[in-house]
Design an enzyme around this catalytic site. Structure first.
Site, PDB file in Angstrom:
ATOM      1  N   LYS A 148     -10.004   6.393   4.099  1.00  0.00           N
ATOM      2  CA  LYS A 148     -11.327   6.002   4.559  1.00  0.00           C
ATOM      3  C   LYS A 148     -12.428   6.444   3.600  1.00  0.00           C
ATOM      4  CE  LYS A 148     -14.432   4.823   5.607  1.00  0.00           C
ATOM      5  NZ  LYS A 148     -15.240   3.672   5.772  1.00  0.00           N
TER       6      LYS A 148
ATOM      7  N   ILE B  89     -12.637  -0.695  -1.271  1.00  0.00           N
ATOM      8  CA  ILE B  89     -11.952  -1.251  -2.444  1.00  0.00           C
ATOM      9  C   ILE B  89     -12.297  -0.361  -3.639  1.00  0.00           C
ATOM     10  CG2 ILE B  89     -11.950  -3.234  -4.041  1.00  0.00           C
ATOM     11  CD1 ILE B  89     -10.776  -4.135  -1.499  1.00  0.00           C
TER      12      ILE B  89
ATOM     13  N   CYS C  91       0.829  -1.216   0.000  1.00  0.00           N
ATOM     14  CA  CYS C  91       0.000   0.000   0.000  1.00  0.00           C
ATOM     15  C   CYS C  91       0.859   1.259   0.000  1.00  0.00           C
ATOM     16  CB  CYS C  91      -0.920   0.020   1.205  1.00  0.00           C
ATOM     17  SG  CYS C  91      -1.917  -1.468   1.358  1.00  0.00           S
TER      18      CYS C  91
ATOM     19  N   HIS D 118      -8.887   4.381  -1.378  1.00  0.00           N
ATOM     20  CA  HIS D 118      -7.542   3.820  -1.217  1.00  0.00           C
ATOM     21  C   HIS D 118      -7.193   2.907  -2.396  1.00  0.00           C
ATOM     22  CE1 HIS D 118      -3.985   2.078   0.327  1.00  0.00           C
ATOM     23  NE2 HIS D 118      -4.492   1.141   1.090  1.00  0.00           N
TER      24      HIS D 118
ATOM     25  N   SER E 204     -11.044   1.346   4.844  1.00  0.00           N
ATOM     26  CA  SER E 204     -11.049   2.031   3.557  1.00  0.00           C
ATOM     27  C   SER E 204     -11.681   1.104   2.520  1.00  0.00           C
ATOM     28  CB  SER E 204      -9.624   2.408   3.157  1.00  0.00           C
ATOM     29  OG  SER E 204      -8.748   1.303   3.302  1.00  0.00           O
TER      30      SER E 204
END
Lengths: 391, 391
Positions: B334, B209, B83, B338, B207
């Site tokens: 959030k 998808i 990430c 993301h 968060s």
């Protein structure tokens, strides 16, 4: 800006190591490199790797590897450019050192292809092609290269036999290399009678599936390089004089010319220019020969041979000991082996040791300047480095 | 050495785009960024991405994306740090510019999580954990973070409700952000009653998808930055004053302290030092809040809040408009969303636009100095950047 120097190299033997993980292979190469650099530890690590996500189900490879190697905390991340991942890692490592982000960088490459069965590795490697335009039709990476080889044979009038001289010589060189996956000589007959994989590519035209790791240590500034030289009792300084990268389309159908790797033409021109040399100055080269055809295209697109003439010149004995340049005394991808994301780092390590005069295999004739050539895909990306002995 | 400046930014809206490929998303963000930079084209491209190998069956993403975007040939490769891939790409892009390897670099991030079904994305994201020590036992990425949150609650005496104030505020900010995946306000009740994913993490703590791409353009030297400013009629120059990275173990069991992201502590200290500022100088920050717990750990480990106090300070209203620093006015991971490997680039783009005074969402109070914080894994790697308005 200060220059970048190579001060250490470490390699594992290449093979099918069902009992070794990527972490243990990388750790072995890293600590060999640190030892070779007189104990100098890196403050950042760049990792070339292609298939960890698919075959190892492992991302975030950078921290995983440095933690296992006992160097937890260092900046560390993976660079991916298919089979050119190692070359891209060298390019990135050069940038980290040169920019001042780090003083000492370990550039590593590691690949663990035997993590899955061979068919899984074949699929993972085919992801270097265009998934939506090529892979979806079931083509393998060997299949794509076979099309290129067939077209080359038709266009320039070569036979299968002309290509067999590439693996013949690579196997001979590899027989001297303690790190090689296939360290044994072979014969024209064995090559020509080896199993057909994707016509006209036979088994002996293809680099093998293998695991391995290589690491080189880069430092910024002559002073740091001299300190290592003093500590290790070596009197040769080797500069990483330049790095360059270029790309092409991934899918072959979009290429302007199927038989010219434009990324190689561009990256070589740029690397040579940045190093302030002419291609004629290159004494030694490690070029990317994933297949016999790739080796010949490399010689032509780098500029060592006119287009269409590399197989002929090679068969006549060019690029062997005493010629300029001498090429692939490691045994090349063909016989040293091709642990994908590590290959570009092996090449730089080998050229570096040749310039130092202590490559533990078939020795070049005291080269002053060397070039390494690493590609991803069928010439989709090329990374070129120029190394030279500092005065 | 010459300084590095930001001169353009482009973002796509984040969402579940079953009709868009990674190539089209990246191309959209890249050309928006080029247009924002007055038409200035890059001479190298770095791509942050995590899941293309697994979900798209695509490697060699760099050339694939630049070719589709109409810039075939440029040096281009992928950087992967889970990430934190976007932050690692910014770090790498800074090095390319600063080192002189390129004058103008496009740093992009792209992720296409809806390429597979959601369970495939969940599996792909879990590859940020240790495949041999964690993933093999079936743990998901949410599961790992749930353990951390549970321990934090026990150790510092917080309730579920204390954590709900994070998503509450993120959703409010995101409601102003045209690029956000979840641009709508919510309520404490909705958050506390949302489905349980991995106790104590509920849906609204996580968060979403989503797919998206972001690109920022970096140049070396004030002269190039001034040219773009002149051409675009902007009077603000923004410097990418520093970048830093650090790592930790991938597996949580090996951590010295489960509630301290040591990579964040180290990378922040280094980035702040390199920029020649104190943490107190930071007016605005975008921090990595993959889960509510992550946002609070980030505030503590960066140094904005004492350990164990972030949820309390946050609930009291700290880090909101008018405070120093103001945090996550984008809506954070959030609610802005993301898109994994793109997230770190979104953060830098957002901070850059806040410094310019033209972020198209919830506006910061004329910040002079901003910090971005992007992590991979459960704090396994951290990339921090410091941006500031040049005088």
């Amino acid at each position: 800006m200060e220059k970048v120097y190579l001060v250490g190299a470490g390699m594992t033997k290449i093979g099918r190591f069902f009992d070794k993980s990527a972490r243990s292979l990388f750790s072995e190469a890293l600590w060999k490199a640190i030892e070779d650099a007189g104990g100098l530890r890196p403050d950042a690590v760049v990792i070339g790797n292609m298939t960890s996500s698919v075959l190892m189900e492992q991302d975030d490879l950078g921290p995983l590897l440095v933690d296992f190697a006992g160097l937890r905390g260092l900046p560390a991340f993976k660079v991916e450019a298919a089979c050119g991942s190692g070359g891209a890692a060298v390019y990135t490592g050069y940038a980290l050192v040169k920019s001042g982000l780090a003083d000492v960088v370990a550039v590593g490459g590691v690949e663990k292809l035997t993590e899955g069965v061979t068919s899984e590795a074949t699929k993972a490697l085919a992801q270097a092609s265009d998934a939506q335009y090529e892979l979806i039709y079931g083509v393998t990476f060997t299949g794509l290269n076979a099309m290129v080889m067939r077209y080359y044979m038709e266009k320039f009038g070569y036979t299968r036999e002309d290509f067999a001289y590439w693996p013949l010589r690579m196997h001979e060189y590899a027989s001297y290399n303690p790190y090689a996956q296939l360290p044994r000589k072979t014969t024209l007959e064995a090559i020509l009678n080896s199993p057909l994989i994707a016509d006209p590519i036979r088994l002996f035209d293809a680099s093998p599936i293998g695991d391995g790791a290589a690491v080189v240590i880069l430092v910024r500034g002559e002073e740091r390089a001299r300190e290592v030289a003093k500590k290790t009792g070596r009197d040769v300084l080797v500069e990483l004089a330049s790095v360059a990268m270029a790309t092409d389309s991934v899918d072959l159908a979009s290429r302007r010319d199927l038989l010219t790797m434009e990324s190689t033409v561009t990256a070589t021109r740029e690397a040579v220019k940045r190093a302030g040399i002419s291609l004629k100055d290159v004494d030694y080269a490690e070029v990317h020969d994933a297949f016999s055809i790739t080796g010949f295209l490399a010689l032509e697109d780098i500029g060592f041979a006119p287009k269409g003439e590399a197989p002929k010149l090679w068969r006549e004995g060019r690029f062997a000991k005493g010629d300029k340049p001498e090429v692939n005394f490691s045994g090349g991808l063909k016989a040293r082996g091709h642990p994908v994301g590590a290959t570009g780092v092996y090449q730089v390590a080998e050229a570096y040791l040749q310039l130092r005069g202590d490559f533990p295999g078939y020795k070049a004739s005291s080269p002053e300047t060397a070039l390494t050539h690493n590609i991803g895909g069928v010439g989709t990306i090329t990374a070129v480095s120029v190394l030279r002995r500092a005065k």
